[in-house]
Design an enzyme around this catalytic site. Sequence first.
Site, PDB file in Angstrom:
ATOM      1  N   HIS A 158      13.552  11.455  62.024  1.00 50.52           N
ATOM      2  CA  HIS A 158      13.586  10.908  60.798  1.00 50.52           C
ATOM      3  C   HIS A 158      15.396  10.553  60.673  1.00 50.52           C
ATOM      4  O   HIS A 158      15.683   9.661  60.168  1.00 50.52           O
ATOM      5  CB  HIS A 158      13.574  11.966  59.594  1.00 50.52           C
ATOM      6  CG  HIS A 158      12.005  12.002  59.185  1.00 50.52           C
ATOM      7  ND1 HIS A 158      11.475  10.954  58.835  1.00 50.52           N
ATOM      8  CD2 HIS A 158      11.282  12.786  58.992  1.00 50.52           C
ATOM      9  CE1 HIS A 158      10.187  11.096  58.495  1.00 50.52           C
ATOM     10  NE2 HIS A 158      10.051  12.262  58.621  1.00 50.52           N
ATOM     11  N   HIS A 174      10.053  15.838  65.343  1.00 48.81           N
ATOM     12  CA  HIS A 174       9.904  14.846  64.442  1.00 48.81           C
ATOM     13  C   HIS A 174      10.789  14.514  63.212  1.00 48.81           C
ATOM     14  O   HIS A 174      11.269  13.462  62.748  1.00 48.81           O
ATOM     15  CB  HIS A 174       8.401  15.105  63.408  1.00 48.81           C
ATOM     16  CG  HIS A 174       8.071  14.409  62.269  1.00 48.81           C
ATOM     17  ND1 HIS A 174       7.088  13.593  62.191  1.00 48.81           N
ATOM     18  CD2 HIS A 174       8.483  14.722  60.983  1.00 48.81           C
ATOM     19  CE1 HIS A 174       7.032  13.037  61.175  1.00 48.81           C
ATOM     20  NE2 HIS A 174       7.928  13.695  60.276  1.00 48.81           N
ATOM     21  N   GLU A 175      11.518  15.751  62.825  1.00 50.73           N
ATOM     22  CA  GLU A 175      12.833  15.626  62.080  1.00 50.73           C
ATOM     23  C   GLU A 175      13.738  14.905  62.722  1.00 50.73           C
ATOM     24  O   GLU A 175      14.678  14.114  61.886  1.00 50.73           O
ATOM     25  CB  GLU A 175      13.191  17.221  61.504  1.00 50.73           C
ATOM     26  CG  GLU A 175      11.954  17.991  60.698  1.00 50.73           C
ATOM     27  CD  GLU A 175      11.543  17.095  59.519  1.00 50.73           C
ATOM     28  OE1 GLU A 175      12.024  16.416  58.900  1.00 50.73           O
ATOM     29  OE2 GLU A 175      10.154  17.447  59.524  1.00 50.73           O
TER      30      GLU A 175
END
Length: 228
Positions: free
Chosen positions: A105, A101-102
Amino acid sequence: MFWFYDYYYIVLVVPAILISLFAQFKVQSTYRKYAQVMSSRNRTAAEITRQILDRNGLLNVAVEGVRGSLTDHYDPRTNVIRLSDSVRGDVSVASIGVAAHEAGHAVQYATGYFPIKLRNAVLPVANIGSTLSVPLIFIGFLFSMQPLVTFGILLFSCVLLFQLVTLPVEFDASRRAIKTLDEGGILSSEELTGAKKVLGAAAMTYVAAALTSAAQLLRLVLISRRRD
C-alpha cells in the site's frame, strides 16, 4: 409490512451475509494455520517491511506497532505502517505476508497508483453515505417522500462504489507483496505458497463486503419500486 422486514432481505442479503461470515472465518483459520509456519530466514515481519520499503526508496515511511490482532494498516496521512502486536515481531509466513501487503500500500501511494487515488476521492462521499443513507431511506419510506428515498439510495450506492474501487487496490497490494517476497528471496517457494493463501483469504473478505452491499442496494431499489 415494515420496510426492512421483507423477503428481499431473506433472498438477497442473508446469503451475502453468510458468505461474508464464511470469508471472515476463512481468513482467521488460514492465518492461524500459517502463523505456525516459521520463515527459514528467521527475520521478523517488521524487519521484512523495512527491507521492502528501503528497496523501493521509501526511507521516509516509518514502521510502528499498534495494539490488537490483525489491525495492521498503512496510514498515508502520517506516512506510517502500523503492524499489530501479533504480526510485528513474528517470523511466521502469515505475518510476513500481512506486513508485505501493507508495504505494498505504501508503494501504491508513492507511485501514484490510480485506483488508490480514485478510492480516496470517493471516500468522503462514501462516509456520508454509510452514515446518512439508511436514515434518509427510512424517513422517506415512513413519510412517503420518494425523492428522499431516491437520494438515500444514491448515497448508499456510493458505499458500494467505494468497496468496488477498493478491490483492485487490495488485490494489487497483495500482488506487489508476493512479487517482492519472491524476487527478493525473502520467502522460499513453499513459504510463498502459504503467504499467497493468507493474502488470498484476506482479499475475499473485501469481495464478500462488496457483495453484501450490492445485495443490500438491490434490495432497497426493489423495495422502492414496489412501493411506487
